[in-house]
Write a protein that holds these residues in place. Structure first.
Motif, mmCIF file in Angstrom:
data_model
loop_
_atom_site.group_PDB
_atom_site.id
_atom_site.type_symbol
_atom_site.label_atom_id
_atom_site.label_comp_id
_atom_site.label_asym_id
_atom_site.label_seq_id
_atom_site.Cartn_x
_atom_site.Cartn_y
_atom_site.Cartn_z
ATOM 1 N N GLY A 1 9.076 -2.155 3.484
ATOM 2 C CA GLY A 1 9.045 -1.042 4.432
ATOM 3 C C GLY A 1 8.614 0.274 3.812
ATOM 4 N N GLY A 2 7.937 0.209 2.657
ATOM 5 C CA GLY A 2 7.475 1.429 2.012
ATOM 6 C C GLY A 2 8.524 2.044 1.091
ATOM 7 N N ARG A 3 9.701 1.421 1.030
ATOM 8 C CA ARG A 3 10.742 1.961 0.158
ATOM 9 C C ARG A 3 10.598 1.381 -1.239
ATOM 10 N NH1 ARG A 3 15.038 -0.117 2.532
ATOM 11 N NH2 ARG A 3 16.481 0.914 1.136
ATOM 12 N N ILE A 4 11.045 2.150 -2.218
ATOM 13 C CA ILE A 4 10.823 1.732 -3.603
ATOM 14 C C ILE A 4 12.094 1.848 -4.440
ATOM 15 C CG2 ILE A 4 8.415 2.486 -3.490
ATOM 16 C CD1 ILE A 4 9.386 4.804 -5.473
ATOM 17 N N ASN A 5 12.004 1.269 -5.623
ATOM 18 C CA ASN A 5 13.077 1.382 -6.600
ATOM 19 C C ASN A 5 12.428 1.604 -7.966
ATOM 20 O OD1 ASN A 5 15.809 1.127 -7.571
ATOM 21 N ND2 ASN A 5 15.231 -0.885 -8.352
ATOM 22 N N ILE A 6 12.920 2.598 -8.685
ATOM 23 C CA ILE A 6 12.452 2.781 -10.062
ATOM 24 C C ILE A 6 13.429 2.004 -10.945
ATOM 25 C CG2 ILE A 6 11.960 4.437 -11.914
ATOM 26 C CD1 ILE A 6 10.026 4.652 -9.494
ATOM 27 N N ALA A 7 12.919 0.927 -11.562
ATOM 28 C CA ALA A 7 13.797 -0.045 -12.221
ATOM 29 C C ALA A 7 13.925 0.179 -13.723
ATOM 30 C CB ALA A 7 13.284 -1.463 -11.966
ATOM 31 N N GLU A 8 13.022 0.941 -14.294
ATOM 32 C CA GLU A 8 13.081 1.158 -15.741
ATOM 33 C C GLU A 8 12.289 2.408 -16.095
ATOM 34 O OE1 GLU A 8 12.494 -2.508 -18.159
ATOM 35 O OE2 GLU A 8 11.395 -1.203 -19.540
ATOM 36 N N ILE A 9 12.866 3.227 -16.970
ATOM 37 C CA ILE A 9 12.131 4.370 -17.513
ATOM 38 C C ILE A 9 12.263 4.338 -19.024
ATOM 39 C CG2 ILE A 9 11.970 6.881 -17.668
ATOM 40 C CD1 ILE A 9 13.073 7.097 -14.884
ATOM 41 N N THR B 1 0.835 -1.193 0.000
ATOM 42 C CA THR B 1 0.000 0.000 0.000
ATOM 43 C C THR B 1 0.876 1.253 0.000
ATOM 44 O OG1 THR B 1 -1.449 -1.326 1.429
ATOM 45 C CG2 THR B 1 -2.154 0.900 0.944
ATOM 46 N N ALA B 2 1.672 1.436 1.074
ATOM 47 C CA ALA B 2 2.494 2.653 1.159
ATOM 48 C C ALA B 2 3.521 2.714 0.025
ATOM 49 C CB ALA B 2 3.193 2.715 2.521
ATOM 50 N N GLY B 3 4.209 1.595 -0.224
ATOM 51 C CA GLY B 3 5.205 1.560 -1.301
ATOM 52 C C GLY B 3 4.560 1.771 -2.665
ATOM 53 N N ALA B 4 3.396 1.162 -2.860
ATOM 54 C CA ALA B 4 2.692 1.300 -4.136
ATOM 55 C C ALA B 4 2.313 2.759 -4.370
ATOM 56 C CB ALA B 4 1.446 0.415 -4.140
ATOM 57 N N CYS B 5 1.856 3.415 -3.318
ATOM 58 C CA CYS B 5 1.474 4.829 -3.412
ATOM 59 C C CYS B 5 2.697 5.670 -3.783
ATOM 60 C CB CYS B 5 0.882 5.281 -2.082
ATOM 61 S SG CYS B 5 0.392 7.002 -2.043
ATOM 62 N N ARG B 6 3.812 5.330 -3.153
ATOM 63 C CA ARG B 6 5.040 6.085 -3.404
ATOM 64 C C ARG B 6 5.534 5.923 -4.853
ATOM 65 N NH1 ARG B 6 8.918 8.947 -1.137
ATOM 66 N NH2 ARG B 6 10.921 8.283 -1.932
#
Lengths: 290, 222
Positions: B125-133, B19-24
């Motif tokens: 833990g709500g942390r994210i990674n942008i893996a591809e743009i 939830t939190a990570g997805a929102c982020r």
């Protein structure tokens, strides 16, 4: 001021003549380069958010899976009947643990402590304490710093994630954190705080994370109650002067080693335990059938 | 771990990762797009796909894309809010190979027509990674001021970016370079310790060989 173990914290308390919570606060100021006021205020805002979440509990809410909701109200009604055998404080804490964990399942705003799945334990103990006894807001904030310090050591030397260590890492950690804070509120000393944390964590070692349908509902919500009551009883043992035979850091290390050898199926994958029971299968069928 | 990752964050439940990570992911994606989206396609993968509905992952992603943070109480109603704002929202299944179990592939069109495709991962833990743009692999958290420069794969461009940052007194925390093929298109991702002044970014935009500059400032999200 840096700590990597419970022993480090106790040493810092002794060497600097600062109290446990003050050590945690100063370490935070140093590591994040913030002022005392900023650190203190942030912790206070966490407590305010916990209080709001408790007040915002809605007995009519149900989770989107349909598995959860309404149990906090049942507990409240039972407590009101005067039939709960636990003390008024423990009865209230049980009710608040359910309410918070249900609110989380129903997409309400909560404070992860240390995780969302275990968000009920710490507020259940501290909010109930503030409601039942004459403690100041400052004392509660201090207790939260103590809980955070215990949690930070667990996170560094073991884990607070169910996916790494099973439920012992989530509810177990929350319970240990709450137990230490409660000892502070009851007037115990530093050693009693860490004894309470050890006793609480020991009782939760090996606990599997096997949620039905992968959701933070079954058994997580009711396990928040178990973690709460365990925190309260562990704090009472410590206040009575009872010691854990295993040192706090050894208990945390044991949790880490247990987490390492715990089967993958019991680490939040829903591939074992309760999640693969016949009852769980029926619950999931019912959910998708709708 | 910081103590406010232990007591905290304040978030809408039920799950810090789902939830939190997805929102982020949604929130950072909107910042990268640089404007409000008018069309959102969110293809879910792995655990996001199988348990996403029960965790409100779908609503959390859309909420983030509408500019809501993980503690925004409107998250459960985000899809209705998107509808009210005339934002088109589509969900599907992402066909990815061996991706992180909590991944989402977003295809976005902004109000002024900007488009962007990205893959976000919720790593716990709500942390994210942008893996591809836009089809090129990246690897950044969105926690630092982040500069993303799309450019032609030719000599001197890294030096240009580095000298701009040096002139502005900005320290680089991490730097990654990727390209799709030799002499093709390349992308630089730089996570910095300080914010980058607008003038520096504008200067880069005007540079020869630079096709696109995206700047992510995490400051105003707190």
């Amino acid at each position: 001021m840096v700590y990597h173990s419970i022993l480090d914290i106790l040493k810092l308390c002794k060497d600097t003549n600062l109290s446990f919570w003050e050590v945690i606060l100063q370490a935070d100021m140093e590591s994040r380069k913030v002022t005392r006021e900023e650190s203190y205020h942030t912790m206070e805002s966490m407590y305010t958010a916990m209080r709001q979440a408790d007040q915002n509990y809605d007995k009519n809410l149900r989770s989107s899976s349909g598995m959860s909701g309404g149990d906090g109200e049942k507990m409240r009604a039972f407590n009101e009947s005067g039939k709960n055998l636990c003390s008024d404080f423990t009865a209230l804490a049980m009710e608040k643990a359910l309410k918070m964990a249900e609110s989380n399942a129903c997409m309400r705003r909560i404070v992860a402590a240390p995780t969302a799945g275990s968000c009920g334990v710490i507020p259940a103990v501290f909010l109930s304490y503030e409601d039942m006894f004459e403690s100041t807001r400052d004392e509660i904030v201090h207790a939260l710093f103590i809980a955070a310090g215990i949690g930070a050591v667990i996170a560094e030397n073991a884990s607070i994630a169910g996916a790494f260590g099973g439920c012992q890492a989530e509810i177990g950690s929350a319970s240990a954190m709450a137990a230490a804070g409660l000892v502070y509120l009851q007037g115990g000393d530093e050693n009693q705080m860490v004894q309470a944390a050890s006793l609480a964590l020991k009782n939760m070692l090996g606990l599997a994370c096997d949620p039905v349908g992968g959701l933070v509902e079954v058994p997580c919500i009711k396990r928040n109650v178990a973690g709460t009551v365990n925190a309260i009883s562990s704090a009472q043992l410590a206040m009575a002067g009872i010691q854990s035979a295993i040192s706090p850091d050894d208990v945390i290390d044991s949790m880490y080693r247990i987490g390492n050898i715990m089967p993958y199926a019991l680490k939040e994958t829903s591939e074992g335990g309760l999640a693969t029971s016949e009852s769980a299968r029926k619950l999931c069928q019912k959910k998708t059938g709708e | 771990m910081a103590i406010f990752d232990i007591i905290g964050p304040v978030m809408v439940g039920p799950s810090s990762s789902h939830t939190a990570g997805a929102c982020r992911i949604g929130y950072i994606a909107r910042k990268l797009l640089g404007e409000d989206p008018k069309e959102i396609r969110a293809n879910l993968y792995g655990s996001f796909l199988t348990t996403g509905t029960g965790h409100g992952t779908d609503r959390a992603i859309v909420a983030g894309l509408l500019g809501m943070k993980p503690d925004d109480m409107r998250i459960p109603r985000s899809i209705e809010i998107a509808k009210e704002r005339g934002v088109k929202v589509l969900f599907g299944e992402a066909k990815l190979k061996e991706a992180h179990p909590n991944s989402v592939q977003l295809t976005l069109t902004g109000n002024s027509g900007n488009t962007m495709e990205l893959i976000g991962q919720s790593i716990g833990g709500g942390r994210i990674n942008i893996a591809e743009i836009d089809g090129i692999a990246t690897n950044f958290s969105g926690e630092y001021p982040t500069l993303i420069v799309n450019n032609e794969d030719k000599p001197g461009l890294v030096a240009q970016v580095a000298s701009m940052l040096s002139n502005q007194g900005v320290n680089v925390a991490t730097m990654q370079l990727y390209r799709n093929q030799r002499d093709g298109m390349a992308v630089m991702v730089l996570e910095c310790d300080q914010q980058i002044p607008r003038s520096g970014i504008e200067k880069l935009r005007a540079s020869e060989g630079v096709t696109k500059v995206t700047y992510l400032n995490p400051e105003d999200e707190k």
